[in-house]
Design a protein around this motif. Structure first.
Motif, PDB file in Angstrom:
ATOM      1  N   VAL A 264      30.233  41.697  31.145  1.00 57.12           N
ATOM      2  CA  VAL A 264      28.752  41.465  31.208  1.00 57.12           C
ATOM      3  C   VAL A 264      28.619  40.213  31.873  1.00 57.12           C
ATOM      4  O   VAL A 264      29.139  39.003  31.440  1.00 57.12           O
ATOM      5  CB  VAL A 264      28.375  41.390  29.939  1.00 57.12           C
ATOM      6  CG1 VAL A 264      26.722  41.191  29.772  1.00 57.12           C
ATOM      7  CG2 VAL A 264      28.459  42.972  28.884  1.00 57.12           C
ATOM      8  N   TYR A 265      27.420  40.026  33.035  1.00 59.78           N
ATOM      9  CA  TYR A 265      27.660  38.774  33.655  1.00 59.78           C
ATOM     10  C   TYR A 265      26.380  38.107  33.060  1.00 59.78           C
ATOM     11  O   TYR A 265      25.026  38.612  33.036  1.00 59.78           O
ATOM     12  CB  TYR A 265      27.293  38.972  35.082  1.00 59.78           C
ATOM     13  CG  TYR A 265      28.583  39.688  35.923  1.00 59.78           C
ATOM     14  CD1 TYR A 265      29.464  38.740  36.455  1.00 59.78           C
ATOM     15  CD2 TYR A 265      28.959  41.004  35.790  1.00 59.78           C
ATOM     16  CE1 TYR A 265      30.660  39.111  36.917  1.00 59.78           C
ATOM     17  CE2 TYR A 265      30.084  41.618  36.317  1.00 59.78           C
ATOM     18  CZ  TYR A 265      30.798  40.412  37.183  1.00 59.78           C
ATOM     19  OH  TYR A 265      32.073  40.967  37.756  1.00 59.78           O
ATOM     20  N   ARG A 348      36.692  37.400  26.488  1.00 61.08           N
ATOM     21  CA  ARG A 348      37.120  36.186  27.368  1.00 61.08           C
ATOM     22  C   ARG A 348      36.125  36.025  28.403  1.00 61.08           C
ATOM     23  O   ARG A 348      35.423  36.857  28.745  1.00 61.08           O
ATOM     24  CB  ARG A 348      38.526  36.512  27.727  1.00 61.08           C
ATOM     25  CG  ARG A 348      38.601  37.497  28.706  1.00 61.08           C
ATOM     26  CD  ARG A 348      40.101  37.442  29.429  1.00 61.08           C
ATOM     27  NE  ARG A 348      40.459  38.597  30.277  1.00 61.08           N
ATOM     28  CZ  ARG A 348      41.346  38.570  31.145  1.00 61.08           C
ATOM     29  NH1 ARG A 348      42.238  37.744  31.182  1.00 61.08           N
ATOM     30  NH2 ARG A 348      41.595  39.747  32.003  1.00 61.08           N
ATOM     31  N   GLN A 349      36.130  34.712  28.682  1.00 59.55           N
ATOM     32  CA  GLN A 349      35.312  34.195  29.825  1.00 59.55           C
ATOM     33  C   GLN A 349      36.201  34.347  30.999  1.00 59.55           C
ATOM     34  O   GLN A 349      37.172  33.748  31.066  1.00 59.55           O
ATOM     35  CB  GLN A 349      34.745  32.938  29.552  1.00 59.55           C
ATOM     36  CG  GLN A 349      33.620  32.911  28.485  1.00 59.55           C
ATOM     37  CD  GLN A 349      33.064  31.455  28.297  1.00 59.55           C
ATOM     38  OE1 GLN A 349      33.251  30.579  29.587  1.00 59.55           O
ATOM     39  NE2 GLN A 349      32.288  31.148  27.131  1.00 59.55           N
ATOM     40  N   LEU A 350      35.839  34.997  32.240  1.00 61.36           N
ATOM     41  CA  LEU A 350      36.359  34.647  33.368  1.00 61.36           C
ATOM     42  C   LEU A 350      35.660  33.858  34.386  1.00 61.36           C
ATOM     43  O   LEU A 350      34.804  33.126  33.999  1.00 61.36           O
ATOM     44  CB  LEU A 350      36.240  35.938  34.138  1.00 61.36           C
ATOM     45  CG  LEU A 350      36.540  37.470  33.351  1.00 61.36           C
ATOM     46  CD1 LEU A 350      36.780  38.619  34.395  1.00 61.36           C
ATOM     47  CD2 LEU A 350      38.177  36.982  32.981  1.00 61.36           C
ATOM     48  N   ALA A 351      36.448  33.544  35.489  1.00 62.44           N
ATOM     49  CA  ALA A 351      35.908  32.313  36.149  1.00 62.44           C
ATOM     50  C   ALA A 351      34.502  32.547  36.748  1.00 62.44           C
ATOM     51  O   ALA A 351      34.290  33.797  37.186  1.00 62.44           O
ATOM     52  CB  ALA A 351      36.702  32.167  37.506  1.00 62.44           C
ATOM     53  N   PRO A 352      33.554  31.866  36.603  1.00 63.30           N
ATOM     54  CA  PRO A 352      32.049  31.974  37.060  1.00 63.30           C
ATOM     55  C   PRO A 352      32.157  32.120  38.511  1.00 63.30           C
ATOM     56  O   PRO A 352      32.700  31.844  39.096  1.00 63.30           O
ATOM     57  CB  PRO A 352      31.345  30.545  36.578  1.00 63.30           C
ATOM     58  CG  PRO A 352      32.282  29.848  35.689  1.00 63.30           C
ATOM     59  CD  PRO A 352      33.597  30.291  36.003  1.00 63.30           C
ATOM     60  N   GLY A 353      31.053  32.979  39.196  1.00 64.99           N
ATOM     61  CA  GLY A 353      30.699  33.436  40.430  1.00 64.99           C
ATOM     62  C   GLY A 353      29.346  33.391  40.676  1.00 64.99           C
ATOM     63  O   GLY A 353      28.453  32.905  39.883  1.00 64.99           O
ATOM     64  N   ASN A 355      27.450  35.833  40.703  1.00 68.04           N
ATOM     65  CA  ASN A 355      26.877  36.695  39.706  1.00 68.04           C
ATOM     66  C   ASN A 355      26.673  36.218  38.558  1.00 68.04           C
ATOM     67  O   ASN A 355      26.211  37.076  37.522  1.00 68.04           O
ATOM     68  CB  ASN A 355      27.454  38.135  39.915  1.00 68.04           C
ATOM     69  CG  ASN A 355      27.229  38.745  41.236  1.00 68.04           C
ATOM     70  OD1 ASN A 355      26.493  38.618  41.885  1.00 68.04           O
ATOM     71  ND2 ASN A 355      28.429  39.638  41.564  1.00 68.04           N
ATOM     72  N   GLY A 356      27.173  35.113  38.003  1.00 67.47           N
ATOM     73  CA  GLY A 356      27.021  34.409  36.874  1.00 67.47           C
ATOM     74  C   GLY A 356      28.283  34.136  36.192  1.00 67.47           C
ATOM     75  O   GLY A 356      29.242  34.256  36.851  1.00 67.47           O
ATOM     76  N   LEU A 357      28.378  34.145  34.743  1.00 68.52           N
ATOM     77  CA  LEU A 357      29.577  33.834  34.061  1.00 68.52           C
ATOM     78  C   LEU A 357      29.821  35.393  33.601  1.00 68.52           C
ATOM     79  O   LEU A 357      29.271  35.759  32.547  1.00 68.52           O
ATOM     80  CB  LEU A 357      29.088  33.008  32.931  1.00 68.52           C
ATOM     81  CG  LEU A 357      30.470  32.782  31.848  1.00 68.52           C
ATOM     82  CD1 LEU A 357      31.559  31.946  32.589  1.00 68.52           C
ATOM     83  CD2 LEU A 357      29.926  32.080  30.738  1.00 68.52           C
ATOM     84  N   PRO A 358      30.983  35.682  34.022  1.00 73.62           N
ATOM     85  CA  PRO A 358      31.468  37.160  33.336  1.00 73.62           C
ATOM     86  C   PRO A 358      32.105  37.050  31.944  1.00 73.62           C
ATOM     87  O   PRO A 358      33.051  36.406  31.833  1.00 73.62           O
ATOM     88  CB  PRO A 358      32.761  37.478  34.258  1.00 73.62           C
ATOM     89  CG  PRO A 358      32.494  36.553  35.598  1.00 73.62           C
ATOM     90  CD  PRO A 358      31.917  35.312  35.139  1.00 73.62           C
ATOM     91  N   LEU A 393      20.347  34.272  25.629  1.00 72.36           N
ATOM     92  CA  LEU A 393      20.857  34.526  26.778  1.00 72.36           C
ATOM     93  C   LEU A 393      20.491  35.629  27.724  1.00 72.36           C
ATOM     94  O   LEU A 393      19.685  36.699  27.125  1.00 72.36           O
ATOM     95  CB  LEU A 393      22.457  34.949  26.490  1.00 72.36           C
ATOM     96  CG  LEU A 393      23.281  34.000  26.103  1.00 72.36           C
ATOM     97  CD1 LEU A 393      24.673  34.580  25.359  1.00 72.36           C
ATOM     98  CD2 LEU A 393      23.632  32.719  26.752  1.00 72.36           C
ATOM     99  N   GLN A 394      20.525  35.623  28.965  1.00 71.35           N
ATOM    100  CA  GLN A 394      19.996  36.517  29.980  1.00 71.35           C
ATOM    101  C   GLN A 394      21.045  37.062  30.563  1.00 71.35           C
ATOM    102  O   GLN A 394      21.946  36.150  31.239  1.00 71.35           O
ATOM    103  CB  GLN A 394      18.856  36.009  30.971  1.00 71.35           C
ATOM    104  CG  GLN A 394      17.636  35.353  30.222  1.00 71.35           C
ATOM    105  CD  GLN A 394      17.157  36.560  29.720  1.00 71.35           C
ATOM    106  OE1 GLN A 394      16.810  37.706  30.102  1.00 71.35           O
ATOM    107  NE2 GLN A 394      16.308  36.210  28.414  1.00 71.35           N
ATOM    108  N   VAL A 395      21.304  38.489  30.727  1.00 68.73           N
ATOM    109  CA  VAL A 395      21.913  39.119  31.587  1.00 68.73           C
ATOM    110  C   VAL A 395      21.866  38.927  33.062  1.00 68.73           C
ATOM    111  O   VAL A 395      20.695  39.218  33.467  1.00 68.73           O
ATOM    112  CB  VAL A 395      22.324  40.561  31.212  1.00 68.73           C
ATOM    113  CG1 VAL A 395      23.258  41.374  32.160  1.00 68.73           C
ATOM    114  CG2 VAL A 395      22.594  40.842  29.776  1.00 68.73           C
ATOM    115  N   PHE A 396      22.595  38.469  33.964  1.00 70.56           N
ATOM    116  CA  PHE A 396      22.422  38.381  35.279  1.00 70.56           C
ATOM    117  C   PHE A 396      22.227  39.625  35.903  1.00 70.56           C
ATOM    118  O   PHE A 396      22.987  40.681  35.797  1.00 70.56           O
ATOM    119  CB  PHE A 396      23.549  37.782  36.164  1.00 70.56           C
ATOM    120  CG  PHE A 396      23.340  37.464  37.531  1.00 70.56           C
ATOM    121  CD1 PHE A 396      22.668  36.454  38.087  1.00 70.56           C
ATOM    122  CD2 PHE A 396      23.668  38.582  38.342  1.00 70.56           C
ATOM    123  CE1 PHE A 396      22.438  36.172  39.397  1.00 70.56           C
ATOM    124  CE2 PHE A 396      23.678  38.133  39.738  1.00 70.56           C
ATOM    125  CZ  PHE A 396      23.161  37.147  40.080  1.00 70.56           C
TER     126      PHE A 396
END
Length: 414
Positions: A264-265, A348-353, A355-358, A393-396
């Motif tokens: 989820v971004y 878990r959090q993946l690297a931000p990009g 499209n937002g924070l995965p 929070l807002q989903v990208f």
């Protein structure tokens, strides 16, 4: 035949014509006898045999019946009759004997072929056939038998020993290897596939190179048939499963859990520290109440121990809405009745990009059925997407034409 000839002579017919008529009559008699014997065998004997087989408590003999082993075996009866009457044709006895021998070889090959197929059918009724299929080996034996049968038929026809033909095959080995290249490659591949238990009938495999994505329905000497999920059938050479890579999903099926790996971004503009009001709100969430209380004590103890000025948010430690949301999703998945309890569960959090924070959810359903798996995954993300705004929070989502129109309308109002 002499009796028939004498009968024609007694009727006043000359010896030459009587001999000719006697030969024709004997041929007709032999033909009628063969037809009658074949009819009697199939209509009477085979019916009795069929009735007996269908009423036995054994199942293996039914496969012999389905493969028509006894029906093909009945073709030996006319050959026996022909052989018995061949002594009456002294001038053609050698030729008739050759014809009967070749006929018997063909019938024997057909019977053995049907019998081997019946053996394979019987073997497939056992569970071990799924992991150790023998169809490829049966086909190899059939090829060998037909080669031997062809050699025997040709040697009978030309009147030479089969050894001479077999020795001549050695000189043609290169040509034979070229002709039977696929069979040899398939045989080697079949042995490796079976010995290493790489594929079984019923396995779900994925092989993009050949457009295969579905269940294996048949493994033979030359090919492996895969019924794709769109109900089409892809045929893959057996040796391709040895030389090329493919995915076998049997491990997932045996483990009893199917993986969910989806992100989820989160719009990073909506990430921030939790306000006291938000923390009090989070305490009312059942799965989060204990976490919030423990985290609150832990942060308070840390800040006091290090003499942190908590009036400034960036000092010391503080809860963030993304951290609380991640903790909520972890506990929600942990308590979900359709998630496998004995397998890995990670949020878990993946690297931000761009499209937002995965925020990636990694878990396994406890049901591997495709429809159930998709339903569980959809329900899980339905809830996660709907609950995200409760944490601020807002989903990208990339802006659409409607977003631009709304912004334009707002700017015109102002």
């Amino acid at each position: 035949m002499n009796y028939i000839k004498d009968w024609f002579v007694e009727l006043g017919i000359s010896n030459g014509l009587a001999n000719y008529l006697a030969t024709i009559s004997l041929v007709v008699i032999v033909g009628i006898t063969c037809i009658a014997a074949n009819f009697l065998t199939k209509k009477v004997v085979l019916r009795i045999v069929t009735h007996y087989i269908r009423n036995t408590r054994f199942q293996w003999d039914n496969f012999l019946l389905e493969r028509r082993v006894f029906h093909k075996l009945s073709h030996i009866v006319p050959a026996i009759i022909l052989y018995y009457f061949s002594f009456n044709f002294a001038n053609y006895q050698a030729l008739i004997a050759k014809g009967i021998t070749i006929y018997l070889i063909i019938v024997a090959l057909l019977v053995l072929d049907a019998f081997l197929n019946a053996v394979n059918d019987i073997y497939r009724t056992y569970d071990i056939s799924r992991s150790r299929p023998i169809k490829g080996y049966v086909q190899v034996v059939e090829i060998f038998l037909f080669i031997i049968g062809g050699i025997l038929a040709i040697s009978t026809l030309i009147g030479e020993s089969p050894v001479i033909l077999i020795s001549g095959i050695g000189a043609l080995s290169a040509v034979m290897m070229l002709i039977f290249k696929d069979s040899l490659l398939g045989l080697v591949a079949g042995v490796q596939l079976t010995a290493n238990d790489m594929v079984r009938v019923g396995d779900w495999i994925e092989m993009p190179k050949y457009g295969a994505d579905g269940d294996i329905i048949d493994i033979s000497l030359h090919t492996v048939k895969v019924q794709n999920f769109d109900k089409t059938i892809t045929t893959i050479p057996s040796y391709a499963l040895i030389s090329d890579s493919f995915i076998n999903w049997r491990g997932m099926q045996d483990a009893g859990g199917r993986r969910i790996k989806r992100s989820v971004y989160i719009d990073m503009n909506s990430i921030g520290f939790c306000t006291p009001e938000a923390i009090e709100k989070f305490k009312k969430i059942h799965v989060l109440s204990d976490y919030i209380l423990d985290k609150e004590k832990e942060i308070l103890h840390y800040n006091r121990e290090h003499d942190i000025d908590s009036t400034v948010a960036v000092n010391g430690r503080a809860m963030t809405n993304i951290g609380v949301f991640r903790a909520y999703v972890e506990r929600y998945i942990e308590q979900h009745p359709k998630i496998h309890k004995g397998m890995t569960k990670i949020v878990r959090q993946l690297a931000p990009g761009q499209n937002g924070l995965p925020l990636e959810i990694y878990a396994f359903t406890n049901n591997i059925n495709w429809a159930v798996y998709e339903a569980v995954q959809s329900d899980l993300f339905d809830h996660i997407l709907a609950v995200a705004p409760e944490f601020g929070l807002q989903v990208f989502q990339s802006p659409s034409g409607q977003d631009f129109r709304n912004n334009r309308a707002k700017s015109e109002v102002y």
